[in-house]
Enzyme design. Structure first.
Site, PDB file in Angstrom:
ATOM      1  N   LEU A 114       0.753  -0.957   0.109  1.00 34.20           N
ATOM      2  CA  LEU A 114      -0.082   0.232   0.046  1.00 34.20           C
ATOM      3  C   LEU A 114       0.849   1.652  -0.137  1.00 34.20           C
ATOM      4  O   LEU A 114       0.411   1.907  -1.398  1.00 34.20           O
ATOM      5  CB  LEU A 114      -0.827   0.060   1.239  1.00 34.20           C
ATOM      6  CG  LEU A 114      -1.642   1.122   1.869  1.00 34.20           C
ATOM      7  CD1 LEU A 114      -3.041   0.715   0.547  1.00 34.20           C
ATOM      8  CD2 LEU A 114      -2.461   1.079   2.953  1.00 34.20           C
ATOM      9  N   THR A 147       7.385  -5.217   3.391  1.00 28.00           N
ATOM     10  CA  THR A 147       7.782  -6.379   4.221  1.00 28.00           C
ATOM     11  C   THR A 147       7.880  -7.067   3.993  1.00 28.00           C
ATOM     12  O   THR A 147       6.676  -8.004   2.913  1.00 28.00           O
ATOM     13  CB  THR A 147       6.660  -6.644   5.417  1.00 28.00           C
ATOM     14  OG1 THR A 147       6.941  -5.410   6.647  1.00 28.00           O
ATOM     15  CG2 THR A 147       7.280  -7.566   6.161  1.00 28.00           C
ATOM     16  N   GLY A 330      23.234  -2.302  33.177  1.00 29.48           N
ATOM     17  CA  GLY A 330      23.762  -1.808  32.184  1.00 29.48           C
ATOM     18  C   GLY A 330      23.811  -3.297  31.406  1.00 29.48           C
ATOM     19  O   GLY A 330      24.148  -3.263  30.127  1.00 29.48           O
ATOM     20  N   GLU A 353       1.644  -0.811   9.882  1.00 30.29           N
ATOM     21  CA  GLU A 353      -0.540  -0.706   9.514  1.00 30.29           C
ATOM     22  C   GLU A 353      -0.782   0.523  10.513  1.00 30.29           C
ATOM     23  O   GLU A 353      -1.829   0.593  10.563  1.00 30.29           O
ATOM     24  CB  GLU A 353      -0.560  -1.877  10.540  1.00 30.29           C
ATOM     25  CG  GLU A 353       0.031  -3.113   9.530  1.00 30.29           C
ATOM     26  CD  GLU A 353      -0.872  -4.611   9.450  1.00 30.29           C
ATOM     27  OE1 GLU A 353      -2.380  -4.010  10.140  1.00 30.29           O
ATOM     28  OE2 GLU A 353      -0.676  -5.857   9.446  1.00 30.29           O
TER      29      GLU A 353
HETATM   30  C1  LIG Z   1       8.993  -1.832   8.998  1.00 32.92           C
HETATM   31  C2  LIG Z   1       8.034  -1.051   7.826  1.00 32.92           C
HETATM   32  C3  LIG Z   1       7.564  -2.130   7.732  1.00 32.92           C
HETATM   33  C4  LIG Z   1       6.361  -1.711   6.517  1.00 32.92           C
HETATM   34  N1  LIG Z   1       6.181  -3.221   6.211  1.00 32.92           N
HETATM   35  C5  LIG Z   1       4.047  -2.020   5.413  1.00 32.92           C
HETATM   36  C6  LIG Z   1       4.031  -3.213   4.418  1.00 32.92           C
HETATM   37  O1  LIG Z   1       4.292  -4.365   4.423  1.00 32.92           O
HETATM   38  N2  LIG Z   1       3.045  -2.595   3.523  1.00 32.92           N
HETATM   39  C7  LIG Z   1       2.186  -1.469   3.406  1.00 32.92           C
HETATM   40  O2  LIG Z   1       2.034  -0.974   2.414  1.00 32.92           O
HETATM   41  N3  LIG Z   1       3.566  -0.947   4.829  1.00 32.92           N
HETATM   42  C8  LIG Z   1       4.368  -1.191   5.183  1.00 32.92           C
HETATM   43  N4  LIG Z   1       5.114   0.127   5.747  1.00 32.92           N
HETATM   44  C9  LIG Z   1       4.849   1.462   6.412  1.00 32.92           C
HETATM   45  C10 LIG Z   1       4.078   2.215   7.287  1.00 32.92           C
HETATM   46  O3  LIG Z   1       2.944   1.175   6.899  1.00 32.92           O
HETATM   47  C11 LIG Z   1       4.352   3.824   7.294  1.00 32.92           C
HETATM   48  O4  LIG Z   1       5.470   3.823   7.475  1.00 32.92           O
HETATM   49  C12 LIG Z   1       3.320   4.000   8.156  1.00 32.92           C
HETATM   50  O5  LIG Z   1       1.948   4.441   8.217  1.00 32.92           O
HETATM   51  C13 LIG Z   1       3.658   5.959   8.462  1.00 32.92           C
HETATM   52  O6  LIG Z   1       3.896   6.124   6.704  1.00 32.92           O
HETATM   53  P1  LIG Z   1       4.897   7.093   6.450  1.00 32.92           P
HETATM   54  O7  LIG Z   1       6.732   6.747   7.050  1.00 32.92           O
HETATM   55  O8  LIG Z   1       4.832   7.861   5.644  1.00 32.92           O
HETATM   56  O9  LIG Z   1       5.300   8.395   8.068  1.00 32.92           O
HETATM   57  P2  LIG Z   1       4.387   9.828   7.757  1.00 32.92           P
HETATM   58  O10 LIG Z   1       2.993   9.507   7.307  1.00 32.92           O
HETATM   59  O11 LIG Z   1       4.903  10.831   6.683  1.00 32.92           O
HETATM   60  O12 LIG Z   1       3.862   9.945   9.564  1.00 32.92           O
HETATM   61  C14 LIG Z   1       5.142  10.847  10.107  1.00 32.92           C
HETATM   62  C15 LIG Z   1       4.551  11.392  11.403  1.00 32.92           C
HETATM   63  O13 LIG Z   1       3.783  12.318  11.135  1.00 32.92           O
HETATM   64  C16 LIG Z   1       2.318  11.789  12.074  1.00 32.92           C
HETATM   65  N5  LIG Z   1       1.554  12.350  11.268  1.00 32.92           N
HETATM   66  C17 LIG Z   1       0.973  11.722   9.776  1.00 32.92           C
HETATM   67  N6  LIG Z   1      -0.232  12.611   9.295  1.00 32.92           N
HETATM   68  C18 LIG Z   1      -0.620  13.266  10.994  1.00 32.92           C
HETATM   69  C19 LIG Z   1      -2.139  13.169  10.520  1.00 32.92           C
HETATM   70  N7  LIG Z   1      -2.793  13.678  10.007  1.00 32.92           N
HETATM   71  N8  LIG Z   1      -1.888  13.679  12.728  1.00 32.92           N
HETATM   72  C20 LIG Z   1      -1.407  13.299  13.241  1.00 32.92           C
HETATM   73  N9  LIG Z   1      -0.187  13.120  12.914  1.00 32.92           N
HETATM   74  C21 LIG Z   1       0.273  12.507  11.567  1.00 32.92           C
HETATM   75  C22 LIG Z   1       2.531  10.339  12.142  1.00 32.92           C
HETATM   76  O14 LIG Z   1       2.146   9.639  12.878  1.00 32.92           O
HETATM   77  C23 LIG Z   1       4.517   9.966  11.943  1.00 32.92           C
HETATM   78  O15 LIG Z   1       4.256   9.892  12.990  1.00 32.92           O
HETATM   79  C24 LIG Z   1       5.951  -0.249   7.087  1.00 32.92           C
HETATM   80  C25 LIG Z   1       6.525   0.300   7.390  1.00 32.92           C
HETATM   81  C26 LIG Z   1       8.521   0.207   8.272  1.00 32.92           C
HETATM   82  C27 LIG Z   1       8.464   1.098   8.931  1.00 32.92           C
END
Ligand SMILES: Cc1cc2nc3c(=O)[nH]c(=O)nc-3n(C[C@H](O)[C@H](O)[C@H](O)COP(=O)(O)OP(=O)(O)OC[C@H]3O[C@@H](n4cnc5c(N)ncnc54)[C@H](O)[C@@H]3O)c2cc1C
Length: 368
Positions: A114, A147, A330, A353
């Site tokens: 996604l 993932t 530690g 997620e």
């Molecule tokens: C190890 C790992 C595995 C993953 N596996 C998958 C997978 O298998 N498939 C897949 O599709 N995705 C996967 N993801 C993606 C994951 O779901 C996203 O990283 C996550 O949804 C956050 O998106 P972003 O990293 O772009 O952060 P951003 O959306 O850029 O968010 C940055 C910060 O802003 C905050 N924020 C954003 N919008 C708002 C709002 N409206 N109000 C308040 N705070 C807000 C967020 O909470 C966060 O603290 C994975 C991520 C990681 C790190």
């Protein structure tokens, strides 16, 4: 019985490799082999498609017990459910027959694609496109943070089919690793869950038959969100498993470690920490199991409960694992003991997620 079975398997076949998998950032092949041999790698697949037919609570227990030993390995049953649930919820009978059988047999794993570089929390802002060409769809774009990318044979990919309609112009497809034009980025260098490969998936003119679309055109985003309602419960399960692993280790350690002439477990300050850890963990577990029952029944308040369980359990996992490091002093801060790995692994459960900020948005919009 299920818990006893999976705990014994996790302790004998998965836990012994957990530190090496983390240290070497390598896929936990031993865990995959052991889970497949015991038919525990994708327990959620219904019996009619050759699966074990486990309900949502049984699936949670499997993921929880694997995570107690090795969080990276728990992403095998968890992401097999995440990747394939769109097909189970919305796919045609032909798609179910074609893709769930090999998953159930252990011949193929399933990932969920996604997120994109510029579309995380705002997943509907994705740019990956699918354009119709006769009996085919042609996909182009980049999916990020996927993932088990590269290890999985199958990918549920969400792509824009009508840019004018935003979330209602997104459709879901099954893409196979072997489809021409599919390739992968370098594995991300992560803080935790280092055994679970996280890579970009590149889609370069990937031409797939039209019957690979999951459900009707324009329903892909709704299917993706419905999937997360169910699978956030599995992330909660992963969180409570990691926390239980850390609590169990710390509980044993404080009885052995002596300071001021007695085991540190004799100090009330230590006892109160353990009591708080166990209390919070049990509250998280009960909320998770309740959400699992709602997932199984597809109750009307599942969206709230899925978000609440994931958010609460992951916050508890971060607290409990951090306290476990504290209880080892530690020694807890070194890789000679497993609690620092558990603390690093716990952090991701607050992020993926949907971050816990996003879970709070989901809860606020769906208050019971
Ligand atoms: C190890 C790992 C595995 C993953 N596996 C998958 C997978 O298998 N498939 C897949 O599709 N995705 C996967 N993801 C993606 C994951 O779901 C996203 O990283 C996550 O949804 C956050 O998106 P972003 O990293 O772009 O952060 P951003 O959306 O850029 O968010 C940055 C910060 O802003 C905050 N924020 C954003 N919008 C708002 C709002 N409206 N109000 C308040 N705070 C807000 C967020 O909470 C966060 O603290 C994975 C991520 C990681 C790190």
């Amino acid at each position: 019985m299920l818990r006893d079975t999976i705990r014994a398997l996790a302790e004998t076949k998965i836990a012994p490799f957990a530190a090496a998998v983390d240290e070497e950032s390598r896929f936990p092949q031993e865990a995959l082999d052991a889970l497949v041999a015991s038919d525990l790698h994708a327990v959620h697949v219904p019996e009619e498609y050759g699966g074990a037919g486990a309900d949502a609570l049984a699936t949670v227990i499997v993921i929880e017990e694997v995570a107690r030993a090795c969080a990276s390995s728990s992403l095998i049953p968890a992401v097999n459910k995440l990747g394939s649930l769109p097909v189970i919820l919305s796919g045609s009978e032909e798609l179910k027959r074609k893709y769930l059988g090999p998953l159930a047999k252990g011949d193929a794993m399933f990932s969920y694609a996604l997120s994109e570089p510029d579309a995380g929390s705002d997943a509907a802002g994705m740019k990956t496109k699918a354009v119709r060409d006769g009996d085919f769809w042609v996909l182009n774009g980049v999916k990020r943070w996927i993932t088990n990318a590269g290890v999985s044979e199958y990918y549920t990919v969400m792509a824009v089919t009508d840019p004018a309609k935003r979330s209602k112009g997104i459709s879901a497809f099954v893409v196979e690793k072997s489809d021409e034009g599919v390739s992968f980025g370098a594995p991300e260098k992560k803080l935790g869950i280092k055994g679970s490969p996280t890579r970009e998936v590149y889609l370069d003119n990937v031409r797939i038959p039209a019957d690979r679309m999951i459900g009707e055109e324009g329903t892909g985003f709704a299917t993706a969100m419905k999937t997360l309602d169910h699978t956030r419960v599995t992330i909660a399960a992963q969180a409570i498993g990691i926390a239980q692993g850390a609590l169990d280790y710390a509980k044993g350690y404080v009885q052995e470690r002596k300071q001021f002439g007695k085991p540190i477990a004799d100090f009330q300050g230590i006892q109160f920490m353990l009591a708080d850890m166990a209390m919070k963990l049990e509250a998280a577990r009960q909320l998770t199991y309740s959400a699992a029952a709602k997932s199984q029944r597809v109750d009307g308040d599942l969206t709230f409960f899925g978000a609440a369980a994931k958010c609460f359990a992951s916050d508890v996992a971060m607290e409990v694992t951090t306290d476990a490091v504290q209880l080892l002093g530690g020694y807890g801060y070194t890789r000679d003991y497993p609690v620092e790995r558990m603390m690093r692994d716990a952090k991701i459960t607050q992020i993926y997620e949907g971050t816990n900020q996003v879970q709070r948005i989901v809860m606020a919009r769906n208050l019971p």
